[in-house]
Design a protein around this motif. Sequence first.
Motif, PDB file in Angstrom:
ATOM      1  N   ILE A   1      30.920  32.584  14.753  1.00 52.37           N
ATOM      2  CA  ILE A   1      31.589  31.993  13.599  1.00 52.37           C
ATOM      3  C   ILE A   1      30.698  32.212  12.385  1.00 52.37           C
ATOM      4  CG2 ILE A   1      32.844  30.250  14.946  1.00 52.37           C
ATOM      5  CD1 ILE A   1      30.819  28.173  13.930  1.00 52.37           C
ATOM      6  N   GLY A   2      31.297  32.064  11.206  1.00 48.98           N
ATOM      7  CA  GLY A   2      30.528  32.117   9.970  1.00 48.98           C
ATOM      8  C   GLY A   2      30.317  30.702   9.465  1.00 48.98           C
ATOM      9  N   VAL A   3      29.098  30.407   9.056  1.00 42.79           N
ATOM     10  CA  VAL A   3      28.792  29.065   8.564  1.00 42.79           C
ATOM     11  C   VAL A   3      28.226  29.184   7.161  1.00 42.79           C
ATOM     12  CG1 VAL A   3      27.367  27.010   8.928  1.00 42.79           C
ATOM     13  CG2 VAL A   3      28.324  28.232  10.893  1.00 42.79           C
ATOM     14  N   CYS A   4      28.745  28.377   6.249  1.00 38.80           N
ATOM     15  CA  CYS A   4      28.212  28.367   4.885  1.00 38.80           C
ATOM     16  C   CYS A   4      27.085  27.351   4.815  1.00 38.80           C
ATOM     17  CB  CYS A   4      29.306  28.009   3.880  1.00 38.80           C
ATOM     18  SG  CYS A   4      28.642  27.760   2.215  1.00 38.80           S
TER      19      CYS A   4
ATOM     20  N   ASP B   1      35.333  39.477   6.080  1.00 37.80           N
ATOM     21  CA  ASP B   1      34.983  38.823   4.813  1.00 37.80           C
ATOM     22  C   ASP B   1      33.992  37.704   5.087  1.00 37.80           C
ATOM     23  OD1 ASP B   1      34.739  37.668   2.401  1.00 37.80           O
ATOM     24  OD2 ASP B   1      36.793  36.872   2.310  1.00 37.80           O
ATOM     25  N   VAL B   2      32.769  37.865   4.597  1.00 35.09           N
ATOM     26  CA  VAL B   2      31.708  36.921   4.948  1.00 35.09           C
ATOM     27  C   VAL B   2      31.346  36.017   3.775  1.00 35.09           C
ATOM     28  CG1 VAL B   2      30.771  38.434   6.718  1.00 35.09           C
ATOM     29  CG2 VAL B   2      29.912  38.600   4.370  1.00 35.09           C
ATOM     30  N   THR B   3      32.226  35.962   2.775  1.00 28.94           N
ATOM     31  CA  THR B   3      31.923  35.142   1.594  1.00 28.94           C
ATOM     32  C   THR B   3      32.560  33.763   1.720  1.00 28.94           C
ATOM     33  OG1 THR B   3      32.194  37.192   0.376  1.00 28.94           O
ATOM     34  CG2 THR B   3      31.894  35.165  -0.926  1.00 28.94           C
TER      35      THR B   3
ATOM     36  N   MET C   1      28.204  33.885   4.085  1.00 29.53           N
ATOM     37  CA  MET C   1      28.129  33.006   5.254  1.00 29.53           C
ATOM     38  C   MET C   1      27.134  33.554   6.272  1.00 29.53           C
ATOM     39  SD  MET C   1      31.993  31.707   5.955  1.00 29.53           S
ATOM     40  CE  MET C   1      32.140  29.940   5.800  1.00 29.53           C
ATOM     41  N   GLN C   2      26.588  32.624   7.029  1.00 25.87           N
ATOM     42  CA  GLN C   2      25.635  33.018   8.063  1.00 25.87           C
ATOM     43  C   GLN C   2      26.381  33.207   9.375  1.00 25.87           C
ATOM     44  OE1 GLN C   2      22.485  30.102   8.603  1.00 25.87           O
ATOM     45  NE2 GLN C   2      21.992  31.100  10.570  1.00 25.87           N
TER      46      GLN C   2
END
Lengths: 429, 429
Positions: free
Chosen positions: A225-228, A240-242, A250-251
């Motif tokens: 998952i991506g975490v902000c 899209d990782v923003t 995002m991490q």
Amino acid sequence: MVLNYASRLFWKRSLIDKKIKNSHALMLANGFFYQTCKGQFAFLPLGQRVLDKLSLLIEAELNNIGGQKCSLPSMAPASLWKRTGRWQEYGSIMFKLKDRERTEFCLQPTAEEMMTDIVANYGTITPGALPLLLYQTTEKYRNEERPEFGSIRCSQFLMNDLYSFDVDKATASETYGVISAVYKRILFNRLGLNETRMVEADNGDMGGDVSHEYHLPNVAAQDHIGVCNTCGSSRLWGPDVTCEPCNTVMQKMPTIEIGHTFMLGTRYTEAFGAKDEGGVPYFMNCFGLGVTRLLGASIDLLSSATIMRLPEALSVFKVAIILPKPISTSSASLDFAYSIMNDLDDFEHLKDDILIEDRTQKSVGQRLTHLNQLGIPHIFVVQAKKSYKPHDTIRIEYFRTEPRSFELIDCGILNHSQMFDVLRNIDRK
Amino acid sequence: MVLNYASRLFWKRSLIDKKIKNSHALMLANGFFYQTCKGQFAFLPLGQRVLDKLSLLIEAELNNIGGQKCSLPSMAPASLWKRTGRWQEYGSIMFKLKDRERTEFCLQPTAEEMMTDIVANYGTITPGALPLLLYQTTEKYRNEERPEFGSIRCSQFLMNDLYSFDVDKATASETYGVISAVYKRILFNRLGLNETRMVEADNGDMGGDVSHEYHLPNVAAQDHIGVCNTCGSSRLWGPDVTCEPCNTVMQKMPTIEIGHTFMLGTRYTEAFGAKDEGGVPYFMNCFGLGVTRLLGASIDLLSSATIMRLPEALSVFKVAIILPKPISTSSASLDFAYSIMNDLDDFEHLKDDILIEDRTQKSVGQRLTHLNQLGIPHIFVVQAKKSYKPHDTIRIEYFRTEPRSFELIDCGILNHSQMFDVLRNIDRK
């Protein structure tokens, strides 16, 4: 009150197999399960205790909000799955077999078709009985290409799956909120898995238009998952990782999916004709927690490479009492220890959750180490002493273990009544 | 304390289908289960409650004598069953399937092979841990030619199977006696099935040389035993119908087999190398109680054609409280009934075993009839009254139902504190 004697248990502590990862290695080394073939495990007494606790904990929470338990057969006729087109969609991920009349069946990986068919054929449901919440905790099957990581990805696994039926989309949405809140209560409050992330997900094969996955951080499994790091929001990992609101990148966090919830709309209820008195198909949601997977993922999250930790609510035993080596045949300490055991009946809330560590051929240190490796939360060591005079104080060393902490915690020396005070206050609810 | 509201339950009472026999018809009509295909049933909330009670009752008795619970996969590789020759012996009675690597599996009808293999590979068992008693309550599968009679003969069924491992034949024989005594305790003492007959049986496919079957009288199923009316002894029905000691002709009694126990000797432990430290194969016994079948057979035995009765320990709910119709919007009776419900938390021993019959659109008589048909042992009817003055006595009608008796038993009128005395004394253990 059933007392469990360490000398009688079918358990072991073998060396960690370093070729195997995390929970898989820990569960094998501690005799939680035994691998019967690729992707399949027999749960042995220690693992079974924990698995039963987890199943019952989930079921108790679902019962509290009016969930009603069922159990559906593992086998489903192909005809049932063909009515939604999922016989083809699922394809080779399902185990398939035939009965002696050559009727084709699958071993069900999930039960939307069968549960909806039951509701459709059951007869009118009075409006007062809606939302209808039917669940089961049963074995599910996936003909996995790459079963791995022990209970994380098996071809047979235990799943708690709940199906809700509502009169319209608005109430279905409310029901979705209620069950989602229960999932959070289970994961955060009851199991203490505060790292749980709920992310929006794709409905995929399942149909419907709203879906969420529950993830736990996990380095072995292959989800992400991506975490902000700014606002703390998370979502499934993608191109899209923003994080738009924060304008930050995002991490990427490696995780494992342990639950999935869906607002299904009327896909299944239309297909099977599950309708209210006015002929309107029910709005359906479904909710799944992978019980065996959640167990493995919890162990992965809370343990070190060699020291197993479980959510405290799932500990193998809540209490262990280490008996002293008999110094003489008339050891007063042992007599005392047995007298304690006679009094344990007073602690009905600890039911069969007390382990008597009576393997006195092993040293106290060896046994303490083993109990620490298993993550028993409350450990009492009855000190050895050759003889007691009538008013001698019996000394009991008290140790604790806690999730995410791998050393034994020395809680000092207690006397008899202090020990009983501790027992009295463990986990009352 | 979870209260169960009749208005919220997924249940029904439909007409008895006269083409279907006994427990099968009663369990369908009362919404205990739903037939998903020939020989397979989904257990619905009422049936599931009873099934869970029966499983837990059996497990508690096995835990008391040191039984340790496991759960083995349903699927077993063909290679495992070929090591004892039973892959061929069982033949087409087993469901068979392949995984994506074309490895052949069966859905296990029993688990001698797998359990013995686990014990063989698990590592040394300390002598103090023997006899080792491992059991499971899991789904079993038989590709039946003629599945029939509901839960009596299904292709998927719940079975409690226990496997014991002993150091020699003498101790294996003792263990056989201990478990046999527990089986009798379960059937006679806990379930009150005093008609149970234990008869010597053939070891058949299973191997070994001592075996007993447990039978209940049953007119639908096709088993038979011979009973001597003089000495009371019984045995499997066969060509010789004479009771030798009494020199009388035995009477043929139609029955259903609900349990089977075997002294297996070393057939399996030799095949899999399950040996003690000295290299001697363990002496093994196995014991099986068909949980779903026992449920159906109990209902067959205790019920009439339309009135369901269960062993009291398995009743769907122990207590039902029928709320009065609201006579006015401020009905004092209803207020009183709700005040009772607030006090029910004091009866922790009744846990989630209280049904609040709040379907006030139905008459009290209709609801009483339904609860009698379900066999709820303790039924309280809160009498309707428009208003109470402060010191009015609240009247509660108390009814009972009992196994083998099909009329409601009128136990008179109670006041509030008398009702609570009854609740306090129900089934304390």
